[in-house]
Every structure is written in structure tokens, then in C-alpha cells.
Design an enzyme around this catalytic site. Structure first.
Site, short mmCIF file in Angstrom:
data_model
loop_
_atom_site.label_atom_id
_atom_site.label_comp_id
_atom_site.label_asym_id
_atom_site.label_seq_id
_atom_site.Cartn_x
_atom_site.Cartn_y
_atom_site.Cartn_z
CE1 TYR B 83 -4.13 1.62 0.05
CE2 TYR B 83 -3.35 2.80 1.97
CZ TYR B 83 -4.28 2.64 0.97
OH TYR B 83 -5.35 3.49 0.88
CE1 TYR B 273 -15.01 4.23 -6.58
CE2 TYR B 273 -14.35 3.07 -4.59
CZ TYR B 273 -15.25 3.27 -5.62
OH TYR B 273 -16.39 2.51 -5.68
N GLY B 274 -10.10 2.97 -7.15
CA GLY B 274 -9.67 1.59 -7.01
C GLY B 274 -9.38 1.01 -8.38
CG MET B 276 -11.72 -3.84 -7.30
SD MET B 276 -13.23 -4.49 -6.57
CE MET B 276 -14.46 -3.97 -7.77
CE LYS B 358 -21.02 -12.53 5.06
NZ LYS B 358 -20.98 -13.84 5.75
#
Lengths: 365, 365
Positions: B83, B273-274, B276, B358
Site C-alpha cells: 500500500y 478510487y480503485g 480491481m 461482506k
């Protein structure tokens, strides 16, 4: 070599300076000529020289006798039908130029016969001997301005000006990086950076005459000129000789744009105004999120439409004209072309080679 | 199905509501436990539960007994060392959570024992039973706020809030399009759009349970939910049933991001913002120049650092808390996990499957 071409252009410019003929046609007609296309296609195939009878101007119009109009790449794309602007056909080619006012309507306030002016409206069609236009759609330019500087002021220097002004608040000694630095717009960006105390790092493709090109761009005011390969290995920024660039100007796309972004400061902006590689701009997710790189585009036509009457526009022209009069902003390498030889000029523009894209400028007498 | 999962989560939440134990340790020590990593690596391998003796708070500090702290994907990446934030080692995992104040320093002005608060500072390490923190670095949250909403308020709802507020001036009935709409942040974006009268078009990957997922997101307030394939063929915008989106939110990248840009209104902004898909964002030169598409990134951590004490930040939390209290902003699907079972929760977060990621929420007693 660079120098020689540059100087010879200037000699040409002087040799071709227009005769100053003042005559009024307010109540008489003249036969004008223009380059018309009635369908989209290859410019040399679809453009025809046509005559047209002009019957004087109305109250708020002027008649411009066109002195010079450049052939820009976007003009070619417009005629090919591949540009974002698709004029109604039949249309006249050309999108900028300078003329001398030879007739004014009764209610024209701000112009007189003998003034020089450039059209400020997009897609009027400037490849013609005479243009009738409303006074609100032209800008007066001083006669002592170089003819080529005047004829080419509305597209390239303005693009460079706005890209340097509108995206990042640059202060003295801040750094700008650009690729395609030898493009017409790139050359203006170099000179504006120099005039404003901004450091420019200029990327060009490698070529046999790379040393001449570097010399030429440094004479214009470039602080650093690197080939694409040299940029990948440079320690200019790593070594902190220079602060990282806050702004990148991109007219290439593909890997070249990626390399500009790699050098940008956190929060830096890359402005795309061309895509000569025909490759898209690609950016890593992490550069967007963590380095806060912003990717935007710039199109002078949109800005001009949105700011048609804004003070920002006229202030910009004032500043550009001042810089040109003071010798701080020179036109790129160019060659005048007689109207009748337009097909050669179109051909040469499409197959443009050499150090820095030579600009062909049509003359109409 | 969607509904059932959602409701069962709420049952879980109620069942796990914390006992309210007020005790003071201002002048006594307690043994706290925390999840520590001393090297970067796979979380289940490098995280160890450790004990620590806490010896009371200083004048301006409070002792928070942590009630709940989520496991976010960025927490996993932080521990993996991949990160953008690399805390000094040894470090405690976790980046947000909610606690109850069990002790306050003599000069603490705005908090009392029994208050609930969330840490506002990045990378404090929230996966621990007790946290000592300066009062200026926490935000009071009302006790009637759902425990999960409180524990997860600083990362995802704030990201959705700022992305919807800070890039385009959206008015009622303007349209936002987003991919990964079932992500935690995506679910908050749906609900905020609904609360603010903005239309949301939500793109998700196709799956066996697509109808359940569509139903679930529509219950949250989604105006339209489309699979990637349906987006490519939709006539929603062509038919002018909806205005074109002014804003796109992208957490996928690659082709999915390209498809969002294709739908954007001229001058529209895509906020990444991502990523994936692990594919970069690619944009055509013409979209940048002629469509004026702007490509930017958003990182909540940077915004919070830059706006640590700004009114905008506290106004945002006020508004989010109000929306949560009024039932207009619900936490995504979640499951409470006992502290001792943290390895299972880490494992499940890494291999997350199912309808809508989840969220695993650690509890500490």
C-alpha cells in the site's frame, strides 16, 4: 542548420511583405477567389479554386483582403472529414489568417481602411483572397507585427498560452515538461515559458539531425531538450537538479505520455492537445489515486467559443502581441506559398518531414 | 436472498451490541491486547496478538475501549507492504473503528467517560482492545448510531461523499455512473445519491445471483443496475431516458473504465478510487481533447490529511451521521468476528466472494 532555415524563413517573410493597397469597394463589386470543398476527402483532390463576386459590405461588416493564411494540420483533418468540427458543405478551407481592411461598413466603429485584422471566429474559411466579416468577429493587429506571427496567432500560440495558464498555477522556476516539443505549439510553449521564467523540459523523437534540433529549441529558450530515450534515463529530477514538473503538455500519447506522467510531481496535471502516435493515453490506477495525477485535454476551439467575449481572451491577445513585438515570440519555420500553388503546399503539409514541422503560409496575390 | 443476508446482518449487530462498562483507569494500569506485525507479509502469517500494559492517559488523552473495527482491503495491503502508506514497524493493524471512552485526561474538554468516538488519524492501528489517543484526534459519535456504521464511517462513506461533492457540481436529477457498484464504497455512493436526489446508474459484473444483487442495490436506492454487458448495449442515454452522466466513479479500471467514459457527458469527470481489474485506465486522445473528459483519482487519506481541521471535514461527518441516524445510510453486509478468530476473518477478506463484499468487523471482548 537549424539556424540557417530559421533565418532564411525570415528573409522570405520580408521579401513577401504585402504591398499596402488601400481601395474601397463599399459600393462596387470585386471578384474574389477561394479554395472550396464540396465533399470531404483528400484536400488535394477535393479542394477547388473558385471565383466569387463580392458586392460590398453591410453596415457592421468589413472587407478583409487576405494577406496570409497558414495550412494547419487541423485544416487538413477538417477537409478529410475526420475532425471534430464538420463545416456545412460547400465550405472554404482554412481557419486562421491575417488580412488588411479595404472597406468598412457605415456603422463600423473600431476599424478603418488600412488596418490589419485576424478573424476570431472558427471555420470562417480563410483560404480566400477576400473575406467579408462582421467587425465584432475580428481582432486588430498592429502592422509592425510579423505577417506570419499575425496570420498564425489564433491557433498555436493561444493553445500554448492557455495550457500554461489554465491548469496549474505556475510560479517562476516551476517546471513544465512537454513531448513533441518541436511541434508548432511546442515551440510557442518553449518561448512562453522562457518569457515567464518557467523552466521547460522538452522531449523530442531522436533523429539524425538531433543536435541541430536541440540547438534550435535551445535558441528558442528551451532549458532542457531530451530525446524520448534520454528522458527514460535522465537523473534531472531524481538528482534534484530540477524540481519535478507540475505540468506536462502531451501531443503524442502512448508511451511518451506515460513517460511524462512518470516524471510529474504529486498532484501534477498532464494536458493532452494532440495524439501524434495514434496511441491512447494510459495511466496506472496508483498514479491516479496515490500520486493524484490529473489527466485532461485542451481544445482551443472550445475555449474560444466559451470565452468569445471574455476579457481573458483579449488580455491574452494583448500579451501575445506584446511578446511578438518584443521579439520574445517568433513564428516557427515557415514557407510562403502562392495561392495557385496550394496543391504543393497541401501535399507537403501531409508529408511533413524535417526538423520542426514547417508551416506553409498561403498568399493571395 | 439479498434481503435475507441484509437482515441477518442486522440481527447479528443487535446480538453483538456491547455491554456498557464504565470504569476509570486513569490511575491504574490495564492489560490491553493488539494485533501487531513486525514485518510486511501475508496478514495471517505476520500478524500476532500481543499484550501490552497501558498506564493511564496524559492530560489531553482519552482511553478508548475499542468496540468494533473493520477489516478493509487497504488494511490488508498495508500489512502486505503493497500500500502507499507504510507504517513504521512494528505496527498495529487496522485503520478505523469505534470505541467507548473509559478514561479521560485532566484537561480533556470535549469528551466524557461513556462517550463513543472514532479515531480520525490515519494508521493509528485500531485492531486492539484499547487505544490511547489525544482528544483532538477523535470524533464523537452518538450512541444510537449503529455500531457498524460508526466503526466504518471514516473510510467508505466519506470516500463516496467527497467523490460526489468535490469534482462536479451535481444538481438534483443529474446522473452519476459507477462501476463496482456493489463495493462498500459503491453502496454508500448509491445511498448518498438517493438522499441527495441524484440519479445513479450502477454497473456490476454479471454473476449467477445477478437478480438478487440488482434487487439489493435497488433497495439501497439505485436507480439503474446494469451488468458490464448490459451497459455496452444500453439505450438509456441514447434514447435520452436519462441525461448523460456528469460524473463517473471507477474502482475497476481497464475496459470497464473505458465504458464509463464512453457514456459521460462532454466535460464529464471520471474519478478513480480503485483498480480491481488490475488494468490501467486508458483514454482516447479524442475523448480528452474534443469531449473534454477529465480523469482524476481520489484518495481519502490525502484528503483527510489536507483537511484535518477543516470545517468541510466536520460538516461532512455531521451530515453522514444525520443520514445514518435517519436510516438513509446503512452499513454494507457484514459479520462480527471475535478478536481471537481474526485469522479466519483475514482469510475470508482475502478470498471474499458472494454478492457484495461482506465486511468483517473485529470485536474485542
Amino acid at each position: 542548420m537549424a539556424n540557417r532555415i530559421f533565418k532564411s524563413s525570415y528573409v522570405l517573410q520580408k521579401a513577401a511583405a504585402p504591398r499596402s493597397i488601400s481601395y474601397s469597394i463599399r459600393r462596387q463589386s470585386i471578384i474574389a477567389s477561394k479554395l472550396v470543398f464540396t465533399q470531404y476527402g483528400e484536400p488535394r483532390n477535393v479542394l477547388r479554386k473558385e471565383s466569387e463576386e463580392l458586392n460590398g459590405v453591410n453596415d457592421k461588416q468589413v472587407l478583409l483582403k487576405m494577406l496570409a493564411a497558414p495550412i494547419n494540420p487541423a485544416d487538413m483533418n477538417t477537409i478529410q472529414g475526420t475532425y471534430a468540427v464538420k463545416p456545412k458543405l460547400p465550405a472554404v478551407g482554412g481557419n486562421e489568417g491575417v488580412g488588411e481592411i479595404v472597406s468598412v461598413g457605415n456603422n463600423v466603429k473600431n476599424f478603418a481602411v488600412g488596418d490589419r485584422a485576424v478573424p476570431l471566429v472558427n471555420a470562417l474559411g480563410t483560404w480566400r483572397s477576400h473575406l467579408i466579416v462582421s467587425e465584432e468577429n475580428i481582432l486588430k493587429v498592429p502592422k509592425e507585427l510579423g505577417l506570419v506571427e499575425a496570420a498564425t496567432i489564433t491557433v498555436n500560440p493561444t493553445t500554448a498560452f492557455r495550457m500554461l495558464k489554465d491548469f496549474v498555477n505556475l510560479k517562476e522556476n516551476d517546471v513544465v515538461i512537454q513531448n513533441g516539443a518541436n511541434s508548432t505549439c511546442g515551440q510557442y510553449a518553449i518561448q512562453l515559458c522562457k518569457a515567464w521564467g518557467i523552466k521547460s523540459v522538452n522531449i523530442v523523437r531522436n533523429r539524425q539531425t538531433i543536435n541541430d534540433l536541440k540547438l534550435y529549441l535551445k535558441e528558442l529558450g528551451a532549458d532542457h531538450v531530451l530525446t524520448e530515450e534520454e528522458l527514460r534515463q535522465t537523473d534531472l529530477f531524481r538528482s534534484k537538479k530540477l524540481p519535478k514538473p507540475k505540468l506536462a503538455l502531451n501531443c503524442v500519447g502512448g508511451k511518451s505520455a506515460t513517460e511524462l506522467m512518470r516524471q510529474l510531481e504529486t498532484g501534477g496535471v498532464i494536458v493532452t492537445y494532440g495524439g501524434m502516435s495514434r496511441e491512447p493515453v494510459t495511466v496506472a490506477t496508483s498514479a491516479l489515486i496515490f500520486k493524484d495525477i490529473r489527466i485532461v485535454g485542451y481544445w482551443m476551439t472550445r475555449w474560444s467559443n466559451e470565452n468569445a467575449k471574455s476579457p481573458a481572451r483579449f488580455n491574452m491577445y494583448d500579451e501575445l502581441i506584446d511578446l511578438m513585438r518584443n521579439g520574445k515570440l517568433r513564428a516557427p519555420v515557415f514557407e510562403f506559398v502562392r495561392f495557385d500553388n496550394f496543391k504543393n503546399a497541401l501535399e507537403n503539409t501531409l508529408t511533413a518531414k524535417g526538423m520542426a514541422g514547417k508551416k506553409y503560409i498561403l498568399q493571395f496575390e
